[in-house]
Design an enzyme around this catalytic site. Structure first.
Site, mmCIF file in Angstrom:
data_model
loop_
_atom_site.group_PDB
_atom_site.id
_atom_site.type_symbol
_atom_site.label_atom_id
_atom_site.label_comp_id
_atom_site.label_asym_id
_atom_site.label_seq_id
_atom_site.Cartn_x
_atom_site.Cartn_y
_atom_site.Cartn_z
ATOM 1 N N SER A 277 0.686 -1.293 0.161
ATOM 2 C CA SER A 277 0.062 0.315 -0.378
ATOM 3 C C SER A 277 1.213 1.534 -0.419
ATOM 4 O O SER A 277 2.348 0.869 -0.025
ATOM 5 C CB SER A 277 -1.031 -0.093 1.233
ATOM 6 O OG SER A 277 -1.887 -0.881 1.619
ATOM 7 N N SER A 315 -3.944 -3.159 -3.154
ATOM 8 C CA SER A 315 -2.698 -2.172 -2.514
ATOM 9 C C SER A 315 -3.983 -1.347 -1.820
ATOM 10 O O SER A 315 -5.317 -0.697 -2.515
ATOM 11 C CB SER A 315 -2.439 -1.996 -3.644
ATOM 12 O OG SER A 315 -1.990 -0.950 -3.295
ATOM 13 N N ASP A 317 -4.392 2.709 -1.136
ATOM 14 C CA ASP A 317 -3.548 3.610 -2.084
ATOM 15 C C ASP A 317 -4.502 4.663 -2.152
ATOM 16 O O ASP A 317 -5.660 4.903 -2.350
ATOM 17 C CB ASP A 317 -3.502 3.839 -3.410
ATOM 18 C CG ASP A 317 -2.424 2.386 -3.838
ATOM 19 O OD1 ASP A 317 -1.663 2.222 -2.812
ATOM 20 O OD2 ASP A 317 -2.828 1.763 -5.118
#
Length: 399
Positions: A277, A315, A317
């Site tokens: 991340s 991920s 983000d």
């Protein structure tokens, strides 16, 4: 003394260490040697170049050897960002943006609903979110005893990345007291980057990652505003890494690869442990409201993209942007807004475009800063993440 499994620590807590070696502490103020764009960095080339912004961190490095779940080894921490010395009373305009949502940033719904930020932003690891949230609440109550009695109640902003593998994440080693201490110690000026705070156990593009920061200052004719960015980098695959437009990761396709001893079990190939991340925090002293700040937060995506990252499925983000000069002072009753304070909202399109450029450039450089500030680290079960030495990258960039 820090303790490890009820006995004196086999390792140490960084605050008391003097010789850190492969455990991977990076010295204060280490900065990316790569310059991005044409705008001028601030004095420390970090988020604290924005007047009023403070950063505090706690870094925990304890023990070595096999993982004992809930005990150690420990490679973790927390990083706090304050827009001013009392965000509860002097709330700042803010907005968030989710590029990929496999992650957590608590309090984000209220930030976007209200258009302001009223708590510190604290970064940590995934399983420590609850304890850090509790620490922020306790810190705020200590400063403002009317909270929850005659005043409003906070929804802290706590964002996470996953440091499992390097760290005993089950142990949730950042305590409520640690959070209070780092927030009390938060200060302007330079601060450590790399394997510190929330970035202690993080990876970046198959190298050691962590905390990075950068800033850009606009010329006087464009308002003289400052944009500062702080990132916690725990993302990207080796073949993606691009620095200064050069596919650096491919040049190290068979070099400085992470070490996963057999005792560490299977190498993570998918999921959050592999894809990681990134949390991006953008600060500016330009007077902007939540609508424009969301536009600013979106531009961080372009800085991330310049590094080659593609925001994998697993991920998280998550980005947040705030303005230190567009304020929503809390009413005397502890509720509501007494009056919006600060200079007029910036509407000049040339200045707004320059702020977008500053955000993109500072984000890219902050990610580079995290990579070059990090140091090789050995974590639980002997898992090793190597730093990316700039002296080996420089010849590639000169080509």
């Amino acid at each position: 003394m820090a303790r490890y499994g009820g006995k004196p620590a086999l390792g140490f807590v960084v605050a008391f260490a003097t010789c850190l070696g492969l455990l991977g502490f990076s010295s204060a103020g280490a900065r990316s040697p790569v310059t991005v764009g044409t705008l001028t960095p601030g004095p420390v080339d970090g988020i604290t170049d924005v007047p009023g912004v403070r950063v505090g961190q706690v870094t925990k490095i304890e023990g070595n050897g096999p993982l004992v779940p809930g005990v150690g080894p420990v490679r973790t921490g927390a990083t706090g960002i304050l827009p001013n010395d009392d965000p509860w009373m002097r709330r700042v305009a803010a907005a968030t943006f989710d590029l990929n949502g496999n992650g957590e940033m608590t309090g984000a719904h209220w930030v976007d609903e209200a258009g302001f930020l009223e708590t510190p932003i604290v970064l940590t690891n995934t399983l420590n979110v609850g304890r850090v949230d509790d620490g922020v609440v306790s810190w705020l109550i200590k400063k403002h005893p009317d909270i929850g009695i005659r005043g409003d109640v906070p929804l802290p902003v706590v964002a996470e990345c996953d440091d499992q593998g390097m760290n005993d994440i089950q142990g949730r080693h950042v305590s409520q007291d640690d959070v209070g201490a780092l927030l009390d110690a938060a200060s302007p000026g330079d601060f450590p980057r790399g394997n510190v705070g929330a970035g202690t156990g993080m990876h970046a593009f198959g190298f050691k990652g962590g905390i990075g920061s950068a800033s850009r200052v606009l010329s006087k004719d464009l308002g003289g505003y400052t944009v500062g960015v702080l990132v916690n980098v725990n993302t990207g695959s080796r073949d993606e890494l691009t620095i200064g437009g050069v596919p650096v990761g491919r040049a190290f396709a068979h070099d400085l690869l992470p070490v996963y001893p057999r005792s560490a079990g299977l190498v993570p190939t998918r999921g959050r442990a592999a894809d990681g991340s990134i949390i991006i925090v953008v600060a500016t002293d330009a007077p902007l409201d939540a609508v424009r700040l969301r536009d600013i937060a979106k531009r961080a995506t372009m800085g991330l993209a310049r590094t080659g990252a593609t925001s994998h499925t697993s991920s998280g983000d998550l980005f947040i942007a705030f303005s230190t000069t567009h304020l929503y002072p809390r009413g005397a009753s502890g509720f509501g807004v007494s009056a919006i304070a600060g200079p007029p909202i910036e509407v000049d399109e040339a200045r707004i475009d320059a702020l977008f450029t500053a955000t993109v450039d500072a984000t890219e450089e902050a990610i580079d800063d995290a990579i070059f500030s990090a140091r090789t680290m050995v974590g639980a079960n002997g898992i090793t993440l190597y730093n990316l030495p700039y002296d080996r990258v420089a010849p590639l960039l000169r080509r």
